[in-house]
Design an enzyme around this catalytic site. Sequence first.
Site, PDB file in Angstrom:
ATOM      1  N   LYS A  11      45.430 -31.747 -27.869  1.00 18.45           N
ATOM      2  CA  LYS A  11      45.797 -30.439 -27.289  1.00 18.45           C
ATOM      3  C   LYS A  11      44.885 -30.116 -26.120  1.00 18.45           C
ATOM      4  O   LYS A  11      43.743 -30.592 -26.039  1.00 18.45           O
ATOM      5  CB  LYS A  11      45.744 -29.323 -28.341  1.00 18.45           C
ATOM      6  CG  LYS A  11      44.345 -29.003 -28.909  1.00 18.45           C
ATOM      7  CD  LYS A  11      43.538 -27.988 -28.122  1.00 18.45           C
ATOM      8  CE  LYS A  11      42.149 -27.791 -28.740  1.00 18.45           C
ATOM      9  NZ  LYS A  11      41.137 -27.241 -27.855  1.00 18.45           N
ATOM     10  N   ASP A 139      41.807 -25.445 -35.495  1.00 19.28           N
ATOM     11  CA  ASP A 139      42.819 -25.970 -34.565  1.00 19.28           C
ATOM     12  C   ASP A 139      43.969 -26.670 -35.280  1.00 19.28           C
ATOM     13  O   ASP A 139      44.943 -27.067 -34.645  1.00 19.28           O
ATOM     14  CB  ASP A 139      42.172 -26.980 -33.599  1.00 19.28           C
ATOM     15  CG  ASP A 139      41.392 -26.307 -32.486  1.00 19.28           C
ATOM     16  OD1 ASP A 139      41.653 -25.119 -32.203  1.00 19.28           O
ATOM     17  OD2 ASP A 139      40.520 -26.975 -31.894  1.00 19.28           O
TER      18      ASP A 139
HETATM   19  O1  C5P Z   1      37.281 -24.258 -37.974  1.00 14.67           O
HETATM   20  P1  C5P Z   1      36.420 -25.372 -37.506  1.00 14.67           P
HETATM   21  O2  C5P Z   1      35.729 -26.090 -38.628  1.00 14.67           O
HETATM   22  O3  C5P Z   1      37.142 -26.318 -36.587  1.00 14.67           O
HETATM   23  O4  C5P Z   1      35.285 -24.711 -36.622  1.00 14.67           O
HETATM   24  C1  C5P Z   1      34.134 -25.419 -36.235  1.00 14.67           C
HETATM   25  C2  C5P Z   1      33.061 -24.430 -35.831  1.00 14.67           C
HETATM   26  O5  C5P Z   1      33.436 -23.763 -34.630  1.00 14.67           O
HETATM   27  C3  C5P Z   1      32.800 -23.313 -36.833  1.00 14.67           C
HETATM   28  O6  C5P Z   1      31.854 -23.693 -37.755  1.00 14.67           O
HETATM   29  C4  C5P Z   1      32.285 -22.204 -35.944  1.00 14.67           C
HETATM   30  O7  C5P Z   1      30.933 -22.431 -35.632  1.00 14.67           O
HETATM   31  C5  C5P Z   1      33.058 -22.406 -34.662  1.00 14.67           C
HETATM   32  N1  C5P Z   1      34.268 -21.552 -34.555  1.00 14.67           N
HETATM   33  C6  C5P Z   1      34.132 -20.199 -34.327  1.00 14.67           C
HETATM   34  N2  C5P Z   1      35.252 -19.412 -34.217  1.00 14.67           N
HETATM   35  C7  C5P Z   1      36.484 -19.976 -34.287  1.00 14.67           C
HETATM   36  C8  C5P Z   1      36.642 -21.352 -34.494  1.00 14.67           C
HETATM   37  C9  C5P Z   1      35.508 -22.128 -34.627  1.00 14.67           C
HETATM   38  O8  C5P Z   1      33.027 -19.675 -34.247  1.00 14.67           O
HETATM   39  N3  C5P Z   1      37.559 -19.189 -34.140  1.00 14.67           N
END
Ligand code: C5P
Length: 287
Positions: A11, A139
Site C-alpha cells: 500500500k 494496516d
Molecule cells: O498496529 P501496529 O502494530 O501496526 O502498530 C505499530 C506501532 O505503530 C504501534 O505500536 C504504535 O507505536 C504505532 N501506531 C500508532 N498509532 C496508530 C498505528 C500505529 O501510534 N494508529
Amino acid sequence: MGELTLKAPAKLNLTLDILRRREDGYHDLRMVMQSISLCDTVTVRTETGGGGMTVDCGGAPLPAGPENLAWKAAAAFFAATGCSGGGVELVLQKRIPAQAGMAGGSADAAAVLRALKALCRPALSGEELEKIGAKVGSDVPFCVRGGTALAEGRGERLHDFSPLPACWIVLCKPNFGLPTPALFARVRVEALCRHPDTGAMEAALAAGDLCAAGRQLCNVFEEVLTPEERFEIEKIENSLRKNGALGAAMTGSGPTVFGLFSREREARQAEKTLKAEYSQVFLANPI
Ligand code: C5P
C-alpha cells in the site's frame, strides 16, 4: 489438503495525517490509502496433517514463528472463527521491502486471512474479516479490503474512495529503515505545521484528476525526520519531480518515497535515474 496462492499487494499513503495521541498509546490517523501492483505472494496450505503451523519466508530475514504477522493472522483467524486448520503451512515470497512504509507484513497477514476464509469457509462477512485483521495490526484491515480508501481511527475505520486514476508509480527506498513506533514517538501533534487536505484529495480522486491528486500528496511524518533523513527523502522527491512526477511524497512511516506519473516513458526514465544510486527502486501501478 487445501491450498491457495494469493497476491499480497503493498500500500501507499496518498495522504497521512496524525490527529491526536490516544490514551492507549496509539494515534488517531486520517489517511488515504492505495493498493499497488508491487506485491508479495502468499501460499496457504491447510489440513497438512501435522496440527501445527509453519512459516517459510523464502530466505528473507524475517521471523519464521509466532512473531511473524502472517502467523499472527492465522492464529487470530482460528481463534475468532473456531475453525481448525488441521496443520497449516504459510509460504511467503517476499518482494515488498521491510520497514519501508508499504505495509509488507500487513499485506501478507491480510492475504493469509483472505486465503483462510476461502479455504475454511466460515460464515464471515468482509467487514468481520477486517475486524480480525485489526487485532493483528493497524494496516491489516485496509490490506484485507484493498483498492483506495480513507482509513481513520487507528487505521481500522475504512471508507471506500474513488480509485487513483491509472498511472505509473516509481518507488525508491533509501538505504535505511525507519521503525514505525520510533517515528510515532517523535511526533508532537500540536507542533505539526503542514497537514494534508484530505477533502481536496477526495475531490481529486472523485474527479479522476491525477494532476490534482499529485498536488495533494502529503505525509506529516516528513516533518519529524532528522536533517540527514530529510536530505535523503527530498533528494529522491526532487529527482522524481525533475523526471516529470506530478507529485512525490514519503509513504507511511517511510522511508520509501514515491512519485506519480501519467506517462510510462517518464516513469521509466525516473526509475533508471534512481537505480544509478539506489538498489531498491520499483515501478508499479495502482490496483
Ligand atoms: O498496529 P501496529 O502494530 O501496526 O502498530 C505499530 C506501532 O505503530 C504501534 O505500536 C504504535 O507505536 C504505532 N501506531 C500508532 N498509532 C496508530 C498505528 C500505529 O501510534 N494508529
